[in-house]
Design a protein around this motif. Sequence first.
Motif, PDB file in Angstrom:
ATOM      1  N   ASN A 183      32.753 -42.215 104.774  1.00 19.02           N
ATOM      2  CA  ASN A 183      33.635 -41.364 104.343  1.00 19.02           C
ATOM      3  C   ASN A 183      34.879 -41.908 103.700  1.00 19.02           C
ATOM      4  N   ALA A 184      35.481 -41.939 102.104  1.00 18.50           N
ATOM      5  CA  ALA A 184      36.467 -43.047 101.608  1.00 18.50           C
ATOM      6  C   ALA A 184      37.089 -42.986 102.315  1.00 18.50           C
ATOM      7  N   ASP A 185      38.134 -41.302 103.596  1.00 17.91           N
ATOM      8  CA  ASP A 185      38.860 -41.921 103.947  1.00 17.91           C
ATOM      9  C   ASP A 185      38.678 -42.754 105.615  1.00 17.91           C
ATOM     10  N   PHE A 186      38.043 -42.666 105.736  1.00 11.76           N
ATOM     11  CA  PHE A 186      38.086 -43.544 106.836  1.00 11.76           C
ATOM     12  C   PHE A 186      37.899 -45.367 107.202  1.00 11.76           C
ATOM     13  N   ASP A 187      38.150 -46.054 107.621  1.00 11.76           N
ATOM     14  CA  ASP A 187      38.507 -47.037 107.707  1.00 11.76           C
ATOM     15  C   ASP A 187      37.602 -47.490 108.472  1.00 11.76           C
ATOM     16  N   ASN A 188      36.537 -48.713 108.689  1.00 11.60           N
ATOM     17  CA  ASN A 188      35.608 -48.728 110.065  1.00 11.60           C
ATOM     18  C   ASN A 188      35.766 -50.111 110.209  1.00 11.60           C
ATOM     19  N   ALA A 216      35.087 -35.565 109.844  1.00 16.53           N
ATOM     20  CA  ALA A 216      36.181 -35.554 109.056  1.00 16.53           C
ATOM     21  C   ALA A 216      37.187 -33.585 109.078  1.00 16.53           C
ATOM     22  N   TYR A 246      48.216 -46.378 111.250  1.00 17.35           N
ATOM     23  CA  TYR A 246      47.551 -44.908 111.469  1.00 17.35           C
ATOM     24  C   TYR A 246      48.435 -43.603 111.896  1.00 17.35           C
ATOM     25  N   MET A 272      45.289 -38.823 103.594  1.00 16.57           N
ATOM     26  CA  MET A 272      45.176 -39.716 105.060  1.00 16.57           C
ATOM     27  C   MET A 272      44.125 -40.765 105.290  1.00 16.57           C
ATOM     28  N   ARG A 273      44.664 -41.310 106.317  1.00 12.66           N
ATOM     29  CA  ARG A 273      43.451 -42.364 106.457  1.00 12.66           C
ATOM     30  C   ARG A 273      43.724 -42.040 107.503  1.00 12.66           C
ATOM     31  N   THR A 274      42.367 -42.189 108.171  1.00 13.67           N
ATOM     32  CA  THR A 274      42.186 -42.657 109.558  1.00 13.67           C
ATOM     33  C   THR A 274      40.875 -44.121 110.179  1.00 13.67           C
ATOM     34  N   LEU A 275      41.958 -44.446 111.350  1.00 16.41           N
ATOM     35  CA  LEU A 275      40.275 -45.713 111.424  1.00 16.41           C
ATOM     36  C   LEU A 275      40.142 -44.981 112.672  1.00 16.41           C
TER      37      LEU A 275
END
Length: 242
Positions: free
Chosen positions: A12-17, A219, A29, A1-4
């Motif tokens: 972090n590979a799962d974070f959208d900055n 995370a 999200y 699951m991606r996080t904004l």
Amino acid sequence: MRTLIVGLSLPNADFDNHSFLNAPSFAEYQQLVVDTASVSRTVDDVVNGAAAHTTYGGQAIVNGDASAHAFSLRTLLEMRRRETEWVISHVGLVVLLAYPEVTQSDVAGGPWRSYDWLPRPEAFSFETDLLAGFGRPGAVLVDSGHAFAPYIQQLAPHVAYRVYLNETVVAVRNAHVFARSSGGQAIGFELPLGEGRLVVLPPLVKPESDRPRTAAAIADSLAHWREQASTAAERHTKKEVS
């Protein structure tokens, strides 16, 4: 699951900055982590012309009417509110690195407060129930079972509160406090937010120098949150079946 992640740049590979203004739709999200000071700064930038900002689609953002080449700041702020309402209506999580609420008086269309993008928890006011304060670095974990305990455990020497919960107000007694300052102020807590949840955390003293550590702590906390939510959902399903 991606996080904004809004207002911080966390590896972090799962974070959208992204910034508050150039992020894609919040409604994409289920987990938002927002540095609230950055919200005020980016809106001020547009209002005062201090820096140029664009939408996720590449349009310039202006403090005035939209055009073929520019997007209205007021429209974008209203859009963020709708998107956040969508997130919480779908059992989403909003995490705030919290600062006092401030007013931008010169936003075209009328004054705008820095938490206006976020629906209020029931009987809660960001203006009066988040009290301003300049805490010394440090935090004390008072509930090690809370999903965001890793944030406090891993970052306690590096955080310093800028707001704390007004616990004298009856309306906020449904808050779940899991971290306090050395003096006992409630600086890490959780509140119900519609169908979703709101988690308030103390911000980093020097976020630019603690990015890897911060990313790991957030995370880990989000992983615990998902695990606890999954367990709760399974229990609810078994209860309904029985």
